[in-house]
Structures are given as C-alpha cells and as structure tokens.
Enzyme design. Structure first.
Site, PDB file in Angstrom:
ATOM      1  N   TYR A   1      -2.655  -0.510  10.494  1.00  0.00           N
ATOM      2  CA  TYR A   1      -2.642  -1.175   8.561  1.00  0.00           C
ATOM      3  C   TYR A   1      -1.500  -0.734   8.517  1.00  0.00           C
ATOM      4  CZ  TYR A   1      -3.871  -1.356   4.021  1.00  0.00           C
ATOM      5  OH  TYR A   1      -3.979  -1.463   2.880  1.00  0.00           O
TER       6      TYR A   1
ATOM      7  N   SER B   1       0.830  -0.883  -0.213  1.00  0.00           N
ATOM      8  CA  SER B   1      -0.346   0.095  -0.146  1.00  0.00           C
ATOM      9  C   SER B   1       0.485   1.381   0.050  1.00  0.00           C
ATOM     10  CB  SER B   1      -0.657  -0.343   1.745  1.00  0.00           C
ATOM     11  OG  SER B   1      -1.747   1.231   1.644  1.00  0.00           O
TER      12      SER B   1
END
Length: 263
Positions: free
Chosen positions: A159, A146
């Site tokens: 995350y 990401s």
C-alpha cells in the site's frame, strides 16, 4: 486566480460507491456538477443515484458500473465524456485497496493487485482523459494519496509503495502540465472512517491497523473539494497525519526507530 467552481462542470470520480468517493459525488452534485461515478458495486451505485435524484438533482449523476483496472471501463468513461461535450473539468482518482501483513510472507499477487488498482489504473485513466481535461479552460486532476505516501510504515509495504508512486506521479504530472489549463492536486489523508479496511487483499481476517486519529469520509471529501477549489498542489489532512509526515522530514532516524517492528 478565482476558486475552482464545480457548478456546471463535468467530473469523473472513481471508487464512488462508498467512503470518500461516495461523499465526493454527493457534494459535487449538490453543487451543480455532473458526476460520472465509477464503481464495481452496481447496487451501491444504484442507491447513490437514488439518493441524489431524490434530492432533485436529476441527470447530475451518471453511473458507470465497472472495474477501474479494466480498459473496457475506461472506454465507457471516455465515451460518456465525449457524449457530454468532450470536455472534462475534474478527474478524481480515488479508487483504492489495501492490505495488512508482512511483505516477506505475502504473495506476489497481493503486490500486483494493489499496484494495479492504486497506481497503474489511475495513471492509465489519467492518460486517456488528458485530452479532454486539456480541452477545458479550468480543469483539475485530483489524486487521493495517503500520508503513507510520504512516510512508510511496517506491514503495509504494498500500500505504501502504491501511494509513494501516486505521490511521485502527481509531482511529475504537475510539472509537465505547468502552463496548461490543467492543475494537479494531491490529497493525503490519514486513516479514514470508511469500508476501506473491511476488505483487505490477502490479509489475515483479524488484521488491525494502528493510526493516530481518523476522519469521517465526508470530512475528507469536504477537505478534498476545498483543496481543489483553492487550486492547492498538495494537502496533508489530520493532525496525526501532519505529525507523521513532518516528524519524518525533521528527523528520519527517530521515525525509523519509533516505527520499527518488534519481533
């Protein structure tokens, strides 16, 4: 070196029941690649299998219903790879979960669950499958990271931590495997239009996520396969994602100020 060609290859794709994983499975099978599709939702795997087989691609999708954090699921994957010749050409570590909310107010279990799914499980699966990847003369490990594995933001601490871990793991593994037949590709999307944030771990039901632009899951899948095909080490997707990452590299203090959380 020639492009990586999926035709006639064997791949493992985790998180295959929806979003990027589902689109990747469809694109790979359409290109003649046999895909071991791993996911927790049996009904979604069944519908994916029906879609692919309706297109005439019989026996190209090999579904495994299981949790990627469960060693028994890893056993099933390894057993299926062995039964298909013992050589694996592509591993896509795609399965992932997220959460939104203050780290201070979150539970320890939220951190552990996200790290387990997003980092420990793919790292351990990679270790299990490395001998089979090395037995291929043209293998790729593709980790779905990401942009938040390059630049962290508030309210997604767990995350971000998991994706930073995946980023570092990918870089280290790439260096360790230099000189072998196995390449490592890290793909870093920004927000993806999928079901990812429909089910968040220990998060407020009304939690929202700010982002600069987003891509449909199939566009991310197409870009991922292009990166694998070109044997890229790393790609950052979307203009918004590139802006976030490169602005942080140029002037971290400015990004710290822009991304600070108001209280």
């Amino acid at each position: 070196m020639a492009h990586w060609n999926p035709s006639g290859k064997l791949a493992v794709v985790t998180g295959a029941s929806s979003g990027i994983g589902r689109c990747l499975s469809k694109r790979l099978t359409a290109a003649g690649c046999r895909v071991i599709a791993v996911a927790r939702r049996a009904d979604r795997l069944q519908s994916l299998s029906e879609e692919i087989h309706c297109d005439g691609d019989n026996d190209l999708l090999l579904p495994i219903h299981g949790d990627v954090t469960d060693s028994a699921t890893h056993d099933q994957i390894e057993s299926l790879v062995r039964s298909r010749g013992g050589s694996l050409d592509l591993l896509v570590n795609n399965a992932g979960i997220g959460a939104i909310g203050s780290f201070e107010e979150a539970t320890e279990s939220r951190l552990r669950k996200i790290m387990e799914v997003n980092f420990f499980a793919p790292a351990q699966l990679t270790r299990r499958l490395l001998p089979y990847l090395k037995s291929s003369d043209d293998a790729v490990i593709c980790n779905l990271g990401s942009v938040l594995g390059h630049r962290a933001v508030p309210d997604k601490s767990e995350y971000c931590a998991s994706k930073f871990a995946m980023h570092g793991f990918s870089d280290a593994l790439r260096a360790e495997l230099a000189g072998t037949s196995v390449r490592v590709t890290l793909v870093s999307p920004s927000t993806t239009e999928s079901e990812f944030f429909d089910v968040l771990v220990d998060s407020d039901a009304n939690a929202t996520s700010k982002s600069i632009g987003s891509w449909p899951a199939d566009r991310v899948a197409a870009a991922t396969l292009a990166a694998v095909g070109k044997r890229r080490s790393e790609v950052i997707l979307s203009l918004g994602g590139k802006m976030l990452v490169y602005a942080d590299r140029i002037c971290p203090p400015l990004m710290n100020w822009l991304l600070r959380k108001e209280h």
